[in-house]
Scaffold this motif. Structure first.
Motif, PDB file in Angstrom:
ATOM      1  N   PRO A  94       0.820  -1.210   0.000  1.00  0.00           N
ATOM      2  CA  PRO A  94       0.000   0.000   0.000  1.00  0.00           C
ATOM      3  C   PRO A  94       0.859   1.268   0.000  1.00  0.00           C
ATOM      4  O   PRO A  94       1.866   1.357   0.705  1.00  0.00           O
ATOM      5  N   GLY A  95       0.469   2.230  -0.836  1.00  0.00           N
ATOM      6  CA  GLY A  95       1.172   3.503  -0.899  1.00  0.00           C
ATOM      7  C   GLY A  95       2.301   3.563  -1.906  1.00  0.00           C
ATOM      8  O   GLY A  95       2.834   4.641  -2.187  1.00  0.00           O
ATOM      9  N   MET A  96       2.686   2.424  -2.465  1.00  0.00           N
ATOM     10  CA  MET A  96       3.783   2.408  -3.429  1.00  0.00           C
ATOM     11  C   MET A  96       3.367   3.000  -4.786  1.00  0.00           C
ATOM     12  O   MET A  96       2.181   3.136  -5.092  1.00  0.00           O
ATOM     13  N   LYS A  97       4.381   3.330  -5.570  1.00  0.00           N
ATOM     14  CA  LYS A  97       4.186   3.712  -6.972  1.00  0.00           C
ATOM     15  C   LYS A  97       4.695   2.557  -7.832  1.00  0.00           C
ATOM     16  O   LYS A  97       5.857   2.151  -7.704  1.00  0.00           O
ATOM     17  N   ARG A 132      -0.293   4.199  -6.267  1.00  0.00           N
ATOM     18  CA  ARG A 132      -0.519   4.490  -7.681  1.00  0.00           C
ATOM     19  C   ARG A 132       0.020   3.352  -8.536  1.00  0.00           C
ATOM     20  O   ARG A 132       1.122   2.861  -8.304  1.00  0.00           O
ATOM     21  N   ILE A 133      -0.777   2.943  -9.511  1.00  0.00           N
ATOM     22  CA  ILE A 133      -0.328   1.978 -10.516  1.00  0.00           C
ATOM     23  C   ILE A 133      -0.525   2.608 -11.889  1.00  0.00           C
ATOM     24  O   ILE A 133      -1.596   3.162 -12.181  1.00  0.00           O
ATOM     25  N   VAL A 134       0.503   2.518 -12.719  1.00  0.00           N
ATOM     26  CA  VAL A 134       0.381   2.912 -14.120  1.00  0.00           C
ATOM     27  C   VAL A 134       0.430   1.638 -14.952  1.00  0.00           C
ATOM     28  O   VAL A 134       1.441   0.925 -14.945  1.00  0.00           O
ATOM     29  N   ALA A 135      -0.665   1.334 -15.619  1.00  0.00           N
ATOM     30  CA  ALA A 135      -0.763   0.139 -16.463  1.00  0.00           C
ATOM     31  C   ALA A 135      -0.503   0.549 -17.906  1.00  0.00           C
ATOM     32  O   ALA A 135      -1.289   1.305 -18.498  1.00  0.00           O
ATOM     33  N   PHE A 170      -9.422   1.427  -8.206  1.00  0.00           N
ATOM     34  CA  PHE A 170      -9.606   2.790  -8.715  1.00  0.00           C
ATOM     35  C   PHE A 170      -8.332   3.621  -8.743  1.00  0.00           C
ATOM     36  O   PHE A 170      -8.390   4.812  -9.053  1.00  0.00           O
ATOM     37  N   MET A 171      -7.193   3.032  -8.411  1.00  0.00           N
ATOM     38  CA  MET A 171      -5.963   3.830  -8.347  1.00  0.00           C
ATOM     39  C   MET A 171      -5.025   3.511  -9.508  1.00  0.00           C
ATOM     40  O   MET A 171      -3.805   3.649  -9.403  1.00  0.00           O
TER      41      MET A 171
END
Length: 445
Positions: free
Chosen positions: A239-242, A266-269, A290-291
């Motif tokens: 939790p809280g990681m990028k 945050r996750i960037v897919a 949702f993140m």
């Protein structure tokens, strides 16, 4: 449908699968069923059984055709061998189905009858003198690499790829636990048991459709092979990681990462396919994740990667590279794909893997991790790629997979070899798809 009509349909489907532009076998069969609604459930099952049976045994079938001088390995010739050695049919049975009437295939030729007579005393496909490519039903050009990998156990290891894969589910821990999911499935008539390694996995006792169930519609479960679940867990996203899922596809591992991160951070897919990212969006919504930012890349060298790397020195705690690969670890599910694999095609995939790794590495923050995953069993796509990357990127080092497991999957038995710095999963040893996981840390300095 008559037995002959079923055989005709199977031959037609196999002929279509031999085309260079053929869709995957599962999609082709689904499309055929949708366009031929007169076919009943038993018809569809029988046709699928012939198609998949022939594909799974194609190496041995072609070997027997050659040994019996049965001519070119056509779809019809292969089906005939499958009917005899796979289903135990006699010449009289096949004569009765190959009548040429209405939807039945044309009558057997003299040469086809002669092959059937030659095989009449053979029980099953195996014969001790078969080379590995035939005995293990793999492309011939892979024989040396697979023998080097598995040694004397190569045929046994690879034979597991000819079995039907189980149906595994990942429980979405944002919406419930494994016990709740199993109970809700049971209430809808679907029996599932816990997976042996993944603490968030369930395995169906028998194959059942799931998309119509309330537990699926509510987002509590997601179909995902146990090996894929373990690969996502080994990212050790908190939790809280990028986090970046660099080759996200339709989002299977993105969903798992979002749940592991408890929807915070945050996750960037990323993916080069906008269509796959669109499907990922639908799945993310159903799962309540949702993140996630979905980002369409023009290639692995997209300008976003360059800008992000230059401005933030990477900046991501975890970068998952679920790399494009041969898919050799998924041959249980996709036996048609192994016969489309060529030396040239594999070389192209390996070049793409190296480029993707090199580009994605720029996104890793100092102290962060780059996780390289393939659904391949081939060392050329796995250990060799990691070795080449490390030789060119001295700021990265290998985290032993067994050590990461203790933190990421605490309480579950480690499925790999503790002496191997990487995690390897195989259908034979673990009843998962074939997977390779390497965890590479970036030095702080």
């Amino acid at each position: 449908m008559t037995p002959g009509a079923r055989i005709s349909a199977a031959i037609g489907l196999l002929e279509r699968l031999d085309a260079a532009d053929a869709p995957p076998a599962d999609k082709l069969l689904a499309d055929w069923a949708r366009n031929n609604r007169y076919a009943g459930a038993k018809d569809k099952s029988a046709i699928a059984g012939m198609v998949y049976g022939t594909l799974r045994r194609r190496g041995q079938i072609d070997w027997w055709l050659s040994r019996c001088q049965g001519g070119a390995p056509t779809a019809r010739a292969r089906i005939l061998i499958w009917l005899q050695l796979g289903q135990g049919q006699q010449l009289t049975d096949m004569d009765g189905a190959f009548t040429g009437d209405r939807f039945d295939p044309p009558p057997l030729t003299g040469a086809e009858k002669r092959v059937a007579v030659e095989l009449a005393s053979q029980r099953g496909f195996e014969l001790d003198c078969q080379p590995l490519s035939a005995a293990a039903n793999v492309p011939d050009f892979l024989s040396d690499e697979l023998t080097s990998l598995y040694g004397d156990t190569a045929a046994v290891q690879l034979s597991a790829h000819g079995e039907e894969a189980p149906v595994d589910l990942r429980v979405n821990t944002l919406k419930g636990d494994r016990k709740t999911a199993a109970e809700r499935l049971a209430a809808e008539g679907v029996e599932a048991v816990s997976t042996p390694y993944s603490p968030i996995g369930l395995r169906l006792r028998e194959r059942r459709p799931l998309t119509g169930t309330a537990v699926f519609k509510d987002g509590l479960i997601e179909p995902q092979d146990e090996g894929s679940q373990l690969a996502a867990l080994m990212v050790e996203a908190k939790p809280g990681m990028k986090v970046v899922d660099f080759c996200a596809g339709a989002g299977g591992k993105t969903l798992a990462l979002g749940a592991a991160m408890e929807n915070t951070g945050r996750i960037v897919a990323c993916d080069v396919s906008e269509a796959r990212l669109t499907r990922a969006g639908q799945r993310l919504k159903r799962a309540g994740v949702f993140m996630v930012e979905r980002r369409h890349l023009s290639s692995e060298r997209d300008k976003w990667v360059k800008r992000r790397a230059a401005r933030f020195d990477g900046g991501f705690d975890r970068v998952l590279v679920d790399a494009p690969c041969s898919g050799s670890g998924t041959w249980r599910r996709n036996p048609d794909q192994k016969w489309k694999l060529t030396r040239e095609g594999l070389d192209e995939v390996m070049a793409k893997q190296a480029a993707v790794l090199d580009s994605a590495a720029r996104l890793v923050a100092p102290g962060g991790r780059l996780i390289y995953v393939t659904c391949s069993i081939l060392p050329s796509e796995n250990e060799a790629q990691v070795a080449a990357f490390l030789s060119q990127n001295p700021s990265f080092f290998t985290h032993p997979a067994a050590d990461v497991w203790k933190e990421a999957v605490a309480g579950s038995p480690y499925p790999g070899d503790t002496e191997n710095p990487f995690l390897r999963l195989t259908p034979k040893d673990h009843d998962t798809d074939g997977f390779f996981v390497a965890i590479l840390g970036r030095k702080l300095g």
